[in-house]
Motif scaffolding. Structure first.
Motif, PDB file in Angstrom:
ATOM      1  N   LEU A   5      38.195  46.353  34.796  1.00  0.00           N
ATOM      2  CA  LEU A   5      38.327  45.200  35.678  1.00  0.00           C
ATOM      3  C   LEU A   5      39.574  44.386  35.359  1.00  0.00           C
ATOM      4  N   ALA A   6      40.551  45.012  34.739  1.00  0.00           N
ATOM      5  CA  ALA A   6      41.790  44.317  34.393  1.00  0.00           C
ATOM      6  C   ALA A   6      42.415  43.696  35.642  1.00  0.00           C
ATOM      7  N   GLY A   7      42.790  42.436  35.515  1.00  0.00           N
ATOM      8  CA  GLY A   7      43.392  41.728  36.631  1.00  0.00           C
ATOM      9  C   GLY A   7      42.402  41.050  37.551  1.00  0.00           C
ATOM     10  N   LYS A   8      41.114  41.342  37.402  1.00  0.00           N
ATOM     11  CA  LYS A   8      40.092  40.704  38.236  1.00  0.00           C
ATOM     12  C   LYS A   8      39.737  39.334  37.664  1.00  0.00           C
ATOM     13  N   ARG A   9      39.420  38.417  38.554  1.00  0.00           N
ATOM     14  CA  ARG A   9      39.100  37.043  38.172  1.00  0.00           C
ATOM     15  C   ARG A   9      37.644  36.755  38.528  1.00  0.00           C
ATOM     16  N   ALA A  10      36.888  36.335  37.521  1.00  0.00           N
ATOM     17  CA  ALA A  10      35.442  36.175  37.690  1.00  0.00           C
ATOM     18  C   ALA A  10      34.995  34.766  37.313  1.00  0.00           C
TER      19      ALA A  10
END
Length: 244
Positions: free
Chosen positions: A9-14
C-alpha cells in the motif's frame, strides 16, 4: 503480526478512527506495515504513537468524534494534511447495556452521535476527495448486532442496523465514482470496550472465546486489499466458540 505484504500500500493515505486501541490499533499497524501513510484519529492517539518505531509514517489527531459539531472540519483538515485520502476505516464506537425503557435520552443521543452521525460526517469529509481521485475504499466497522437484536443492547443494535443501511446506500451512490464502500460485522471481539461497561457485563461472558482484535484487523485488510474488480459488500466474521 500478520503476513501483510510489505509495501503493498505504498503511497496510499489512510485514516483510521478509534485508532488507539482494539481493532483500530491493529488495523493501523497493518496499514503501516503495508507502506501506507496513516492518520490516527482518537481521543488519545499518543497511546499508539508511543508504541510505533521512530520514523513510522503515522500522525496522530486528538479528536473526540462524539463532539459532532467539529468532526467534519477536523477530518477535512486531515485530508488536506495528507494531500488526499485513499482509505477510510470508520472504527470508533461505543456501547450501552441496559433496557431501552430505562435509557436516558442523553445516553441514546450520545451513542448515536458516535456510532452513526460521526461516520456520516467522516464520509462527507472524505468522499469528495475520493470522487475527484475516482478511487477510494471505505470500511465501516459494524457488528453482528447490525444483523440481530440482543436484549439490553437495543440502542447499540439500532445504531449498528442504521450503520449497515447507511453503508449499503452509500455503496450504491459511490460505485459509479470508483469508490468501494464496505462493511464488516464481527461477532464478539475482546476489546477494551468491555472494560468501559463495568459491572453491566454479565459474568457469563467468556472473553477468551471472543474474536481477537488482530483477527478482525486481518479481515479488514482483506477488504482493503481486494483486487479492483472485486467487491465484498458485507463481511460477517464470528468467533469459533460461544462467548456467552
Amino acid at each position: 503480526m500478520t503476513d501483510t505484504v510489505s509495501g503493498k500500500l505504498a503511497g496510499k493515505r489512510a485514516i483510521v478512527t478509534g485508532a488507539s486501541s482494539g481493532i483500530g490499533k491493529e488495523v493501523a499497524l497493518r496499514l503501516l506495515e503495508s507502506g501506507a501513510q496513516v492518520s490516527l484519529v482518537s481521543r488519545n492517539p499518543d497511546r499508539i504513537l508511543h508504541e510505533l518505531p521512530a520514523g513510522s509514517n503515522a500522525k496522530g489527531y486528538a479528536i473526540d468524534l462524539g463532539d459532532i459539531s467539529q468532526v467534519s472540519a477536523r477530518i477535512q483538515t486531515i485530508v488536506a494534511d495528507m494531500g488526499g485520502v485513499d482509505i477510510l476505516i470508520n472504527n470508533a464506537g461505543m456501547a450501552y447495556i441496559g433496557e431501552l425503557i430505562d435509557m436516558p435520552l442523553t445516553e441514546w443521543q450520545k451513542l448515536f452521535d458516535l456510532n452513526l452521525t460521526s461516520i456520516f460526517q467522516c464520509l462527507q469529509a472524505t468522499l469528495p476527495t475520493m470522487r475527484s481521485q475516482k478511487s477510494g475504499k471505505v470500511i465501516n466497522v459494524a457488528s453482528i448486532a447490525a444483523k440481530q437484536g440482543f436484549p439490553n443492547w437495543g440502542a447499540y443494535c439500532a445504531s449498528k442496523f442504521a450503520l449497515l443501511g447507511l453503508t449499503q446506500a452509500i455503496m450504491l451512490e459511490e460505485q459509479p465514482h470508483g469508490i468501494k464502500v464496505m462493511s464488516i460485522c464481527p461477532g464478539s471481539v475482546d476489546t477494551p470496550l468491555w472494560d468501559t461497561l463495568g459491572d453491566k457485563v454479565p459474568p457469563s461472558f467468556n472473553r477468551a472465546a471472543m474474536l481477537s482484535p488482530a483477527t478482525v484487523a486481518d479481515a479488514i485488510m482483506t477488504l482493503v486489499n481486494l483486487p479492483a474488480d472485486a467487491m465484498i459488500n458485507d463481511f460477517v466474521i464470528m468467533p469459533n466458540a460461544e462467548a456467552f
